[in-house]
Enzyme design. Structure first.
Site, short mmCIF file in Angstrom:
data_model
loop_
_atom_site.label_atom_id
_atom_site.label_comp_id
_atom_site.label_asym_id
_atom_site.label_seq_id
_atom_site.Cartn_x
_atom_site.Cartn_y
_atom_site.Cartn_z
N GLU C 278 19.63 -10.09 36.70
CA GLU C 278 18.33 -9.16 36.27
C GLU C 278 17.99 -7.91 37.14
OE1 GLU C 278 15.13 -11.77 34.52
OE2 GLU C 278 13.73 -10.74 35.63
N GLU C 281 20.52 -5.57 35.61
CA GLU C 281 20.29 -5.25 34.52
C GLU C 281 19.15 -4.08 34.78
OE1 GLU C 281 18.77 -8.04 31.81
OE2 GLU C 281 18.47 -6.63 30.28
N CYS C 298 12.25 -15.15 32.19
CA CYS C 298 12.40 -16.42 32.51
C CYS C 298 11.55 -17.22 31.78
CB CYS C 298 12.44 -16.62 33.98
SG CYS C 298 11.92 -15.43 34.87
N SER C 318 14.51 -8.57 29.12
CA SER C 318 15.81 -8.86 29.90
C SER C 318 16.48 -9.70 28.96
CB SER C 318 15.50 -9.07 31.34
OG SER C 318 16.67 -9.89 31.74
N LYS C 357 9.63 -25.26 27.83
CA LYS C 357 10.96 -25.32 28.01
C LYS C 357 11.73 -26.26 27.18
CE LYS C 357 11.14 -22.95 31.98
NZ LYS C 357 11.94 -21.41 31.97
N GLU C 360 12.22 -24.24 24.30
CA GLU C 360 13.44 -23.31 24.48
C GLU C 360 14.69 -23.91 24.56
OE1 GLU C 360 13.84 -22.13 28.59
OE2 GLU C 360 14.46 -20.28 28.04
N GLU C 365 20.07 -20.04 19.75
CA GLU C 365 20.95 -18.80 20.00
C GLU C 365 21.30 -19.11 21.63
OE1 GLU C 365 17.95 -18.89 18.70
OE2 GLU C 365 16.55 -17.84 20.16
N CYS C 502 4.40 -21.04 37.04
CA CYS C 502 4.74 -22.30 36.56
C CYS C 502 4.01 -23.30 37.49
CB CYS C 502 6.04 -22.27 36.92
SG CYS C 502 7.11 -20.94 36.38
#
Lengths: 658, 164, 579
Positions: C278, C281, C298, C318, C357, C360, C365, C502
């Site tokens: 990251e 990036e 994230c 990102s 999650k 996710e 993808e 979190c």
């Protein structure tokens, strides 16, 4: 027709952009218009129909009258006048309030008194025209009263039994003037109060006047209107709001609608005074969407007021600004509660909020907001005009002024009545209302709608005022006044109101949402037959419920968030207080003396009367009636669902109920 | 045909939610799902809020109404004059419950808290027409009148869909 | 200060305080249900009713401010009967299935029932009946168990500003639901699970993956691997009566091994890896004129929110996968190859503080060669249940170390679990990547804490980096609207959907202890502080991974397995203007 705006006075014209402080005064006081005294006086008289060169036909056209066919009557008049080629003017007024005898038609011939005809249907119109307009004779068959001096055969309207005990303040113009005409309103003394307030009184003085008058909220709670105003006046805020609660949702009450439909300017003037007093420059009228005619007339009223410079900026050159808008309520009884109403205006679900903060301090969008009901505001102009002393001279020690009731139910004369506070229930029922029709016995009067209570004969001498009504277990409420006779079952009435409350509960707080449901279930079990119930416990449940009814009622009253829940147990509690024997009869003897609770009824066919025509068989949806054609029929009780259709259908009265 | 209802309201003004719903319903007779989504975008409120408001108020309906709307007054005055039985006979006559619409989309039964014509109780109201002091015996006749009107219209080729 | 009397005790309290708080200050407990700290009281449940002298009815203590000379009674017979009745009314309209309920033993309604000694069904009658909404991958919605306290509605609408659910209908038929009572999967819900944390009953709960995981553990061929998210280690102890903020990493590893996992790795490793990618990036975007600001990626709740509401801003996200997905990707490629296992047999279970999650991990993808990277996600709460079923006395467990190589991590990874952590970790590494020197003071206090939006400008080598940390998805819109209008000054924005990050995720232990977020946050910073290595690029295993497998940050291989793309999921709105 000309208007006050168009009459050219000797100084420059009053317009919204260029307002003149003496506009209202000049409209009605000929002396202030030197050289034009006669013109102004003439115009005022014409507007009050004191002089007319052609016959004027007044037709009461509020929703109640329209439901009775006033629209058809008006059409019939138009047709008849055209066919007979008679020159006359038709004026659609509001309603006079005497619902039973609607539609009303008043006819004023030039130079004569205005004569009132009642219960006119379209078939009467040709005869009426023939008699009154052509032959110039009173149409005796349907004549009701006159506005002129009464005679033995034709009394003055205010001497008739229905109107005599009444004192009309709020309803003074209803049914008399054309609700859509601002000029008529002015000619009848309209806007004099706001004119007086703006020119001669400070906001604090207006508030003080209302405080002194003792006017209390007419929407139910009876909170002093002046106190609310005072609190709001003391708030320092650039923006304040005045909201008129016209969301009359009480089943059996339509007082506010009558004002809105028959004299909307009175409300607007009251709001203007209120807004000036508390320092509000924005106002809302929160009106039920179910009142389309009221909304239409209100909108016209607001538009006209703007045109006359009586709403908007710098009203009558006083520096006072007031914008008024209508918000259509979407149908929720709970929006009668102040905080719920505000939530609804803000575009939310109409759910009440805990108080404090009170709306007078933090209301609409967090700004100081005063919410008054239609009837409260409709009193304001009279108080300012005639003074607080006059107002407080009417009524009782703690309840001043008059109260409008919607008198209905099992009563001979039903309609809207405005009575001075302190009058007894008995006078309303038996004098104004003319007692119970069909030789039935009076059983109770229900006052205050779903939050009120049913009062029996034993307390019929109770005075109509906030405290006395509360003392006997009812409440003033918004003004529903429903009379019940011996054919009304009190358990059923409790069930009716609880069902209403239950379906109108917003669902926010637990005691109201869950508690009223359980209460309703307990009441519903009382008149249940439990026929075919296999589980004996179910049947016993009805006693268990009764045991806890009081406890549940107390908790609902103690803990509900808003007035709707807090008063929800009232119909049940007042029923238990006054009609305990009837409840017990249902519970133990399994009997409904009024013959209303279906489960407890038995239908049977008298075989000596039954002709065997079979009409009842066809009506019976459960095939509970058997019998050969031409022979006496028989009802199988196990199949009968007590719908009563056979009873209604039988042409020979062979079906009996007990 | 209709002017754009959104033009009367400022974007993102949350207080215009209820007026917008009322306007949409005035046009369609009910609140179509797509319209709710569009209103939600326009006033800047989540769809759940819009739906919550639409289901809160008695006025709003999420399904189309029948061609004829039979409103039975359930106000107190009407109740003491037996409107429960009137309701029952209308329900039996049409074979549906209050709040429902017949399968042929010709009739919807609604109950209202109070029509405000207590003096002529019990009252029912069909479309624009009021029927005062009605008795259960009259109900079949009244309903029949509206049925036959529809049949006439169908015969003369007029469309008989539900309210637009 | 105001003086009042509560239960005959003289109380001095600050003006503006509610009766509830004033009572609490002298040790008088008043029960609450609809009350939510920091939100305007709704006054819906009435369970906190108290008697105030001079008042007609009972007063909701959560909503009523104290005044001088007030006399309050919180325990009169009248109050007790009222409270008891309210509980009875709630229970009567609630499924009587406590014994088989996921919140059995941790249910506020159950507690109240016990507290007020409810021993009979006094008011029998109709109760609501609704189907359970199991449509979403993460949450289950069971309106039958709902007591309409409205806490979920308020958290969803007022705090998260998502507004997926609201009160529907009226009166007795009221429910909390989605528009048209449709499934959560097609609603505006981002599955963050904040509603679960405030739900007093089991009306909102996670979709359980225990069966899937237990089946995999019993499967002969499956090579089961567990990985633990940074935030789980700071909270799981709470479920075993340990103090708030206890770090239970060592016990967790032991516990998971006992459950039968063949390997126990640390998501923190992947967190370090995420930072490498990251930060790279970010620098690339800044230096080559890429889309800015760059958003962290994230948090899957945040990603879902962006896709659903700001589908036009996906370029700003990102492309890095979230840490546990990176870990999963590596486990099924690098690790499987290294161990000589068929990647198909590798079964990766993520232990997460998060409900999103679950959703996710099922995003297609994110598949690598048509294999999902993570096969199952267990929330902190589910793991506790698993330990209990397995008879593991967690508190008594010894400590053990993570397996390697995917178990090593730095302090930078540990703080991923809290709001501002990703930003801080990224800055530590970005500094190095830009300057090639180590940052002396690695503590970026300005991005820590619980403010809604934390912003700062960091100067690195003459480059002024404008950064913002959005704490809770409810605060994102304002920054996103600026970006949409092209007015944003930021280079880098961290967003965590759950307030606090979190550590306060939707999968975390449920209780209403006030300081939970702060204490858990402290625990993570403590772990970071104790670490020898606190910068991601110092992680030896990471260095080795790049050397052996990935090459360098942003390499082709990295892009293949560590980066992803996003989908515009805005609802296509039909324009239904009248003809």
């Amino acid at each position: 027709m000309k208007s006050f705006l168009e009459i050219k006075y000797n100084i420059e014209n009053h317009t919204p952009v260029n307002p003149k402080e003496d506009f209202i005064a000049k409209c009605t006081n000929p002396k202030l218009n030197p050289g034009q005294e006669n013109e102004v006086e003439q115009f005022n008289k014409e507007l009050r129909y004191e002089i007319n060169d052609v016959p004027v036909i007044f037709i009461g056209m509020d929703t109640s009258a329209l439901a009775s066919g006033a629209g058809k009557v008006k059409a019939a008049f138009e047709k008849e006048l055209k066919e007979k080629n008679i020159e006359a003017k038709i004026v659609a007024t509001g309603g006079i309030g005497f619902g039973t005898l609607e539609p009303f038609v008043d006819i004023k011939l030039p130079g004569e008194d205005r004569v009132v005809y009642s219960q006119i249907n379209e078939k009467d119109v040709p005869k009426l025209v023939e008699s009154v307009l052509i032959k110039k004779e009173v149409f005796t068959k349907k004549v009701f009263a006159t506005y002129g001096k009464g005679t033995d055969t034709l009394p003055n309207i205010n001497e008739t039994p229905f109107f005599k005990p009444q004192l009309r303040v709020v309803l003074e113009n209803c049914g008399i003037i054309k609700p859509e005409s601002i000029d008529e309103y002015i000619a009848w003394g309209g806007f004099k109060a706001i004119d007086k307030a703006l020119r001669l009184l400070t906001p604090a003085e207006v508030v003080n006047e209302i405080l002194k008058s003792g006017l209390r909220g007419r929407g139910g709670g009876g909170f002093p209107a002046g106190k609310k105003w005072d609190l709001a006046l003391k708030q320092k805020s650039e923006i304040k709001y005045l909201v008129c609660n016209a969301d009359e949702g009480d089943p059996g009450a339509f007082m506010d609608r009558s004002v809105l439909e028959s004299d909307p300017y009175k409300l607007v003037e009251g709001m203007m005074i209120g807004a000036y007093a508390i320092g509000a420059s924005y106002g809302y009228i929160y009106c039920r969407a179910e009142y389309p005619l009221a909304i239409e007339r209100l909108q016209k009223t607001i538009d006209k007021c703007k045109e006359y410079g009586l709403l908007g900026k710098n009203i009558l050159n006083s520096g006072f600004n007031f914008e008024l808008k209508i918000k259509k309520g979407a149908g929720a009884f709970v929006c009668g509660e102040e905080t719920a109403l505000l939530a609804s205006i803000e575009g939310k679900r109409g759910m009440p909020k805990p108080r404090p903060p009170y709306p007078s301090i933090a209301g609409l969008w967090g700004k100081p907001t005063v919410i008054n009901n239609v009837e409260t505001l409709a009193n304001i102009s009279s108080i300012i005009n005639r003074g607080s002393d006059w107002f407080s001279s009417i009524g009782t020690e703690k309840s001043k002024g008059t109260k409008v009731f919607a008198l209905s139910g099992k009563i001979t004369n039903s309609g809207l009545v405005e009575v001075p506070m302190g009058i007894t229930l008995e006078e309303v029922v038996f004098n104004i209302g003319g007692g119970i029709p069909d030789n039935k016995k009076f059983k109770a009067v229900q006052i205050g709608g779903p939050s009120g209570g049913c009062l029996p004969e034993s307390v019929i001498k109770t005075q109509v005022d906030y405290e006395s009504l509360k003392g006997v277990g009812a409440m003033m409420g918004s003004g529903g006044f429903v009379v019940m006779d011996e054919d009304t079952c009190m358990v059923d009435i409790a069930k009716f109101f609880l069902t209403f409350i239950q379906s109108e509960s917003c669902g926010k707080c637990v005691p109201c949402r869950e508690g009223t449901k359980r209460m309703l279930e307990i009441i519903e079990r009382i008149p249940k037959s439990y026929k075919g119930t296999t589980n004996k416990l179910d049947e016993l449940q009805r006693f268990k419920g009764i045991i806890y009814l009081n406890r549940l009622s107390n908790v609902i009253r103690d803990t509900s968030l808003c007035g709707l829940g807090q008063s929800a147990p009232n119909p049940v509690l007042s029923g238990l207080q006054y009609f305990k024997d009837e409840y017990e009869e249902h519970l133990y003897e399994r009997k409904c003396r009024a013959g209303v609770c279906k489960d407890l009824l038995t239908y049977s066919i008298d075989n000596t009367i039954c002709s065997g025509c079979g009409v009842c068989v066809r009506k019976c949806s459960t095939e509970a009636i058997i019998g050969e054609k031409g022979q006496a029929h028989y009802i199988i009780q196990d199949k009968c669902i007590k719908c009563g259709m056979c009873f209604e259908a039988c042409r020979f009265d062979a079906v009996s109920v007990n | 045909m209709h002017e754009n209802i959104f033009d009367h309201y400022e974007k993102k003004d949350k207080s215009s939610l209820i007026p917008l719903l009322q306007d949409v319903q005035a046009i369609y007779g009910y609140l179509p799902e797509d319209a709710l989504q569009e209103i939600s975008d326009y006033v800047g409120l989540p769809l759940s809020r819009v739906y919550g408001v639409a289901t809160f108020y008695n006025q709003f309906r999420l399904t189309p109404l029948g061609k004829n709307v039979v409103r039975i007054c359930r106000g107190t005055a009407c109740h003491v004059k037996n409107s429960a039985n009137i309701l029952y006979s209308v329900e039996t006559e049409l074979g549906i419950q209050a709040g429902q619409t017949t399968r042929d989309k010709l009739f919807t039964i609604e109950t209202v808290a109070c029509i405000g014509a207590c003096s002529i109780a019990p009252v029912i109201n069909i479309n624009e027409e009021y029927y005062g002091r009605v008795t259960t015996k009259e109900i079949p006749k009244i309903i029949k009148k509206y049925r036959s009107e529809v049949q006439k219209e169908t015969a003369s080729g007029k469309v008989t869909e539900g309210v637009k | 200060m105001v003086e009042l009397t509560i239960n005959n005790i003289k109380v001095k309290a600050e003006e503006g305080m509610t009766i509830l708080d004033a009572a609490k200050s002298v040790g008088i407990a008043v029960p609450t249900l609809c009350h939510l700290k920091d939100l305007i009281p709704s006054g819906a449940c009435r369970i906190c009713s108290v008697e105030v002298e001079g008042q007609r009815g009972l007063i909701p203590s959560c909503a009523y401010p104290i005044y001088e000379g007030m006399v309050v009674e919180t325990n009169s017979p009248r109050v007790r009967v009222a409270r008891k009745t309210i509980v009875e009314l709630l229970i009567e309209n609630h499924p009587q299935d406590c014994l088989i309920c996921v919140r059995n033993g941790n249910c506020e309604l159950q507690d109240l029932s016990e507290k007020y000694s409810i021993r009979e069904h006094r008011y029998k009658g109709e109760h609501k009946d609704h189907a359970v909404d199991i449509s979403s991958a993460s949450l289950e919605r069971d309106p039958a168990k709902c007591i309409l306290c409205g806490r979920c509605v308020r958290v969803c609408g007022e705090i998260q500003k998502v507004g997926a659910i609201d009160f529907i209908n009226r009166g007795f038929t009221s429910i909390v639901s989605t528009p048209y009572n449709k499934g959560l999967n097609v609603s505006d819900c981002i599955l963050c699970g904040q509603c679960i944390l405030v739900c007093p009953t089991a009306s909102l709960r996670e979709k359980s993956s225990l069966k899937t995981v237990s089946d995999a553990l019993n499967h002969r061929k499956k090579y089961t691997i567990a990985q633990i998210a940074p935030a789980v280690r700071a909270t799981l102890g709470e479920e075993f009566n340990m103090p708030l903020g206890t770090d239970v990493t060592g016990k967790l590893v032991t516990g998971l091994r006992r459950l039968g996992f063949k390997r126990v790795f640390d998501t923190n490793f992947a967190a370090d890896l995420t930072i490498m990618e990251e930060a790279h990036e970010l620098i690339k975007r800044i230096t080559t004129g890429g889309t800015l600001p760059m958003f962290t990626s994230c948090c899957p709740g945040w990603v879902k929110y962006l896709e659903q509401n700001y589908g036009d801003l996906l370029e700003n996200l990102s492309t890095c996968k979230s840490p546990h997905e990176m870990e999963g990707a590596l486990l099924k490629s690098y690790f499987a190859k290294k161990m000589g296992i068929d990647p198909k047999d590798v079964f990766v279970v993520s232990i997460m503080p998060c409900t999103v999650k679950k959703y996710e991990s099922a995003r297609p993808e994110l598949n690598v060669e048509s294999l999902t990277e993570v096969d199952a996600v267990l929330t902190t709460r589910e793991l506790v249940r698993f330990f209990n079923i397995a008879g593991i006395e967690f508190a008594d467990l010894g400590e053990s170390e993570f397996d390697n190589p995917l178990g090593e991590s730095t302090g930078a990874a540990a703080i991923f679990g809290t709001s501002g952590g990703v930003m801080e970790a990224a800055l530590r590494t970005a500094y190095y990547q830009l300057t090639n020197t180590h940052l002396e003071n690695v503590d970026f206090e300005q991005v820590r804490g619980l403010q809604d939006i934390k912003e700062s400008t960091i100067s690195i080598n003459g480059l002024d980096l404008n950064i913002a940390v959005v704490n809770g998805i409810g605060n994102a819109a304002q920054i996103l609207d600026e970006v949409r209008e092209g007015k944003s000054k930021y280079h880098f924005v961290e967003v965590m959907a759950c307030p606090g990050g979190c550590i306060n995720g939707g999968g975390q232990p449920i209780h209403q202890k006030i300081d939970k977020v702060i204490e858990r946050m402290k625990a993570l910073y403590e772990i970071d502080k104790k670490m020898l290595l606190r910068r991601s690029y110092e992680n030896e295993s990471i260095k080795k991974l790049y050397a052996e497998f990935l090459g360098e940050p942003g390499s082709h291989v990295s892009h293949e397995i560590l980066h992803t793309h996003y989908i515009d999921r805005r609802k296509t709105r039909k324009i239904v203007n009248p003809k």
